[in-house]
Design a protein around this motif. Sequence first.
Motif, mmCIF file in Angstrom:
data_model
loop_
_atom_site.group_PDB
_atom_site.id
_atom_site.type_symbol
_atom_site.label_atom_id
_atom_site.label_comp_id
_atom_site.label_asym_id
_atom_site.label_seq_id
_atom_site.Cartn_x
_atom_site.Cartn_y
_atom_site.Cartn_z
ATOM 1 N N GLY A 1 -15.535 3.492 5.895
ATOM 2 C CA GLY A 1 -15.753 2.429 5.061
ATOM 3 C C GLY A 1 -16.140 1.063 5.417
ATOM 4 O O GLY A 1 -16.236 0.602 6.512
ATOM 5 N N ALA A 2 -16.362 0.514 4.466
ATOM 6 C CA ALA A 2 -16.835 -0.837 4.541
ATOM 7 C C ALA A 2 -15.710 -1.717 4.056
ATOM 8 O O ALA A 2 -14.692 -1.236 3.584
ATOM 9 N N PRO A 3 -15.894 -2.986 4.158
ATOM 10 C CA PRO A 3 -14.845 -3.886 3.689
ATOM 11 C C PRO A 3 -14.438 -3.518 2.261
ATOM 12 O O PRO A 3 -15.264 -3.149 1.452
ATOM 13 N N GLY A 4 -13.176 -3.646 2.043
ATOM 14 C CA GLY A 4 -12.637 -3.129 0.794
ATOM 15 C C GLY A 4 -12.844 -4.005 -0.403
ATOM 16 O O GLY A 4 -11.891 -4.371 -1.068
ATOM 17 N N ASN A 5 -14.043 -4.337 -0.714
ATOM 18 C CA ASN A 5 -14.289 -5.178 -1.881
ATOM 19 C C ASN A 5 -15.277 -4.513 -2.820
ATOM 20 O O ASN A 5 -16.246 -5.091 -3.270
ATOM 21 N N GLY A 6 -15.016 -3.224 -3.052
ATOM 22 C CA GLY A 6 -15.889 -2.518 -3.965
ATOM 23 C C GLY A 6 -17.162 -2.027 -3.319
ATOM 24 O O GLY A 6 -18.079 -1.608 -3.988
ATOM 25 N N ASN A 7 -17.223 -2.086 -2.004
ATOM 26 C CA ASN A 7 -18.437 -1.647 -1.316
ATOM 27 C C ASN A 7 -18.178 -0.368 -0.535
ATOM 28 O O ASN A 7 -18.564 -0.220 0.607
ATOM 29 N N GLY B 1 -12.678 -1.577 5.685
ATOM 30 C CA GLY B 1 -12.666 -2.778 6.517
ATOM 31 C C GLY B 1 -11.813 -2.547 7.757
ATOM 32 O O GLY B 1 -12.026 -1.567 8.478
ATOM 33 N N ASP B 2 -10.849 -3.458 7.970
ATOM 34 C CA ASP B 2 -9.945 -3.255 9.105
ATOM 35 C C ASP B 2 -8.709 -2.468 8.690
ATOM 36 O O ASP B 2 -7.774 -2.297 9.477
ATOM 37 N N GLY B 3 -8.719 -1.979 7.468
ATOM 38 C CA GLY B 3 -7.619 -1.143 6.999
ATOM 39 C C GLY B 3 -6.452 -1.924 6.445
ATOM 40 O O GLY B 3 -5.566 -1.342 5.814
ATOM 41 N N ALA B 4 -6.449 -3.225 6.651
ATOM 42 C CA ALA B 4 -5.301 -4.028 6.229
ATOM 43 C C ALA B 4 -5.349 -4.293 4.726
ATOM 44 O O ALA B 4 -6.426 -4.323 4.116
ATOM 45 N N LEU B 5 -4.184 -4.522 4.148
ATOM 46 C CA LEU B 5 -4.109 -4.855 2.733
ATOM 47 C C LEU B 5 -4.500 -6.316 2.529
ATOM 48 O O LEU B 5 -4.068 -7.183 3.300
ATOM 49 N N PRO B 6 -5.324 -6.600 1.510
ATOM 50 C CA PRO B 6 -5.732 -7.994 1.285
ATOM 51 C C PRO B 6 -4.519 -8.865 0.956
ATOM 52 O O PRO B 6 -3.679 -8.481 0.151
ATOM 53 N N ALA B 7 -4.461 -10.006 1.580
ATOM 54 C CA ALA B 7 -3.357 -10.922 1.315
ATOM 55 C C ALA B 7 -3.680 -11.839 0.133
ATOM 56 O O ALA B 7 -2.781 -12.319 -0.558
ATOM 57 N N LYS B 8 -4.971 -12.079 -0.084
ATOM 58 C CA LYS B 8 -5.373 -12.951 -1.184
ATOM 59 C C LYS B 8 -5.892 -12.118 -2.350
ATOM 60 O O LYS B 8 -6.426 -11.031 -2.143
ATOM 61 N N ARG B 9 -5.752 -12.701 -3.512
ATOM 62 C CA ARG B 9 -6.222 -11.986 -4.695
ATOM 63 C C ARG B 9 -7.748 -11.857 -4.654
ATOM 64 O O ARG B 9 -8.452 -12.874 -4.552
ATOM 65 N N PRO B 10 -8.245 -10.645 -4.752
ATOM 66 C CA PRO B 10 -9.708 -10.454 -4.738
ATOM 67 C C PRO B 10 -10.281 -10.736 -6.127
ATOM 68 O O PRO B 10 -9.525 -10.916 -7.087
ATOM 69 N N PRO B 11 -11.605 -10.745 -6.257
ATOM 70 C CA PRO B 11 -12.198 -10.864 -7.601
ATOM 71 C C PRO B 11 -11.717 -9.695 -8.465
ATOM 72 O O PRO B 11 -11.647 -8.560 -7.997
#
Lengths: 252, 655
Positions: free
Chosen positions: A29-35, A46-56
Amino acid sequence: MPRHLLASAVAAALLVAGSLVLLWTPSPGAPGNGNASSSDQFEVAGDGALPAKRPPLREPGAPLSTAERGYAIGLALASLPDSGRDVLDETRAEVLAADLPTPDVREDRRRVQVTAYDYAEDRLHQILLDLPTGRIISAEALTGVQPPPSTAETQVALDLALTAMPTPAFVDQFRQLTGAPLLAADEVRVIGAAWAPEDGGGSSATRTCGTERCVQLLVALPSGQYLSTDDFVVNLSRRVVTLFPPGGRRHG
Amino acid sequence: MADPRRRSLLTAAACSVLLVCAILLTGTASLAGPARAAVTVPAAGAEEPDCGSALVTRTLPTGSAWRMCARIHPFKGLVLEDVQFRSATGAGEDEGWLRIIGSLYLAQLNVPYDTGTDVFDDITEVGFGDDHLLTQTPETCDGDALPVEQSFMIGSQMVERTIPGICVREAETGLGWHSQEGWATSSDRYVQQGRALEISSLSKAGWYEYQQKVTLTDQGTITVGLGAAGDLAPGEGFFRTDPAFGWPIGPSEDEDSDRHAGSHWHNAIYRVDFAIGTGDQQVEQWDYEGDPALPTRVRGEGTIRDEAFIAENPPATTWWRVVNPGALNADGHPRSYEIVNDAIQNPYLPLTRPPLSFTNDHPCQEYASSNLNAGCPGQSVLDYVASETEPLTDPVAWVSVGYHHIPRDEDQSPMPVHWQSFSLVPRDLLAQQALTPPERACDNGITTGFGGSCAAINVAVPAIAAGDSAPGAGTLLTADSGTWRRARDLLAYQWLWLRDGEPILTTGDDGLSTAATGETYRLTDADLGREITVRVTASATGVTPGIATSAPFVAPLPTPPSAGATRTAPELKLKLLKKRDKKGRPRLRVLVRGDQGAGAGVVTIQRRGKVVTATLTDGRAVVRLPRPGKRYRVTVTYPGDQRYLAASASIRVRR
């Protein structure tokens, strides 16, 4: 196998060079923003980590993006006790699902229901989150409810079955069919199913399944031929494999 | 019975004269009769579902349309939400999008093997989403394969993928509707092939693979199906050697052979949250009772079930519908959907035995058994019904759809798909069927007994005839009405003559301009070289007017003598080709040549007062003539050009 050794072995088996191997539809995968990738393999987002900030955030009824799901999981796990353990014996609950709740619960807002299992206490946690605010709307903990196993849980169950003594029948069956011993989990394909005896059934060894987390496995050769796996279940809570006598009834 | 649609139709008919007048004067009305299966412009209706990439909207070729949200849940697999229907021809209250379903999904798939040794709950124990969802390919989906984004955690890491996971395709459903007036094959016949939208996904839940498929027809019917494929369970574990619990498959070996497959049930239970309009909905049960003294006399009675219930051992004739008493169709009848469940049910389990159960919509009641929602953990439909305390006003149907799979030799890998399904059928959702053709639009309810079409439907366009002489200024054109489908009442016709598509205006003695109407029209100099057509409007009381326009007629321009050049007489040859067309019609070859090369322009072909034109290519044209019932004469006229003088020739066409 001691827990910590098992955990590292399973982690290595599941994630090789960032790809998920094994099971039916392994890996990428790609960065976890719907891509997400167009491959049918799962990949590390992405790097596999959970997003700390609220995404769109998407529309209330739209499918979750990877980032939204990851953000919700992060909020849910943070709300659980630090003592929690996942199937790999790491310090977090095992996340089983994170998805949209039913429409009435959504109330036209972006909400996520996260389901996770804490092996430290054999408890299922279900947390309803409101993503725009990051607020937890409800959180429940209970025992006796066993959702389908996660990919990691199925993999751990298979590893336990391969190393059980005595071994389940499919190990010998593999040798008979292929002429070689079954040494590693990636030589077969596997699907896991949560398991509990029917009401009033089960032996003394399996009667705790349901309260504890047990899994049965459907194992096949890479060719698709299925092996016989109805002679055992794996208790993930206790890390034991229970074999049934020949002709025995799992639900009897 | 007061019928607002009938009243409005009559009003429309009464105004049809004015409509014709407007058409005559403006010439801006669209051509042809009422369009079959025309897509109505949506009136105010249900709001569009707010679900981003999950929104599926499709208008079928027959004109009806569906829209909804379709996505994949990690456990449930295919989930449809906010399902809305728009009929092709609904009018008034029935126009636009109508909301029908809040959510629909497979809430449990219980698979017990007949041996009693193994039971699988494929939804709550295995799941149909995540890595169990199979990728759609051109082989599995010949329509649009929608991308499905998936992600979950392994250890401390998120993994993801996007695959084509939901198939959206259109399917033919066979004969959609049919009606023939009278017995003769020549009598009026109304027929249309039906279409449907199919939404499906594929999941692997062990040796079995399932297609979840929802078929939504152009008549508003929703069929929910589960197709099972993949492979049979491995024989050793599930059959033993007792033929009471399975079936021998594969080569016969000996009596103790293990080459058997175990019989088992696929007990599917669907959750249908109805959302017919807004406000409270009701569940109505209809029961029937025969009369022992008169066996053909059957009395039906509808009962509102105002409490949650399990339909335990209902008679085969009993049926249920979900109705919204506050949502009325254009006839004033409450809209409803009937649940048609013709599947068998596993009669040995309390959960699966009832074909149908109803509860109110409670968010925690997500699964039919072994409920995974912490709000009502581990419960089943039986618990939901028992615990319901409120009146049944927000109904959820739990539909049990069983299939007892007794394996056979043919079920070898790859196993042919076997199906189980139920349907949701509109009952008074609309005042008329969703694809009502204009010919039957006035036939709302019980047929009136009148034959013929409710609308003026043109079958053959009007034709223009110009007499036998070469057309020019002063030629009198005559038009027929064309051929029209037999209507409810005798059709009256109005003619309007057009020049290059615009109404021809003539100035009368009073100095006022009037449109050229009537069956005849005399050509003027202004018409030469222009396309002259006639537009016929057919109308009658109680019949929707229709319009048809003739093929163009072109009177050639007079050719001015060119200075310094001498025009010569061309040679105009006519020949009937030996080989007629497939329908046996004679083919006439026209050849115009002379000392200055091939003739150009158009020739006119006249037969019994009717005129058609043909364009010369390299001095040649081939024209199909009517098949002669008796012999007739054809006159071909070449109007001449800057090089050639006009010429004319005739030929006799025999039977």
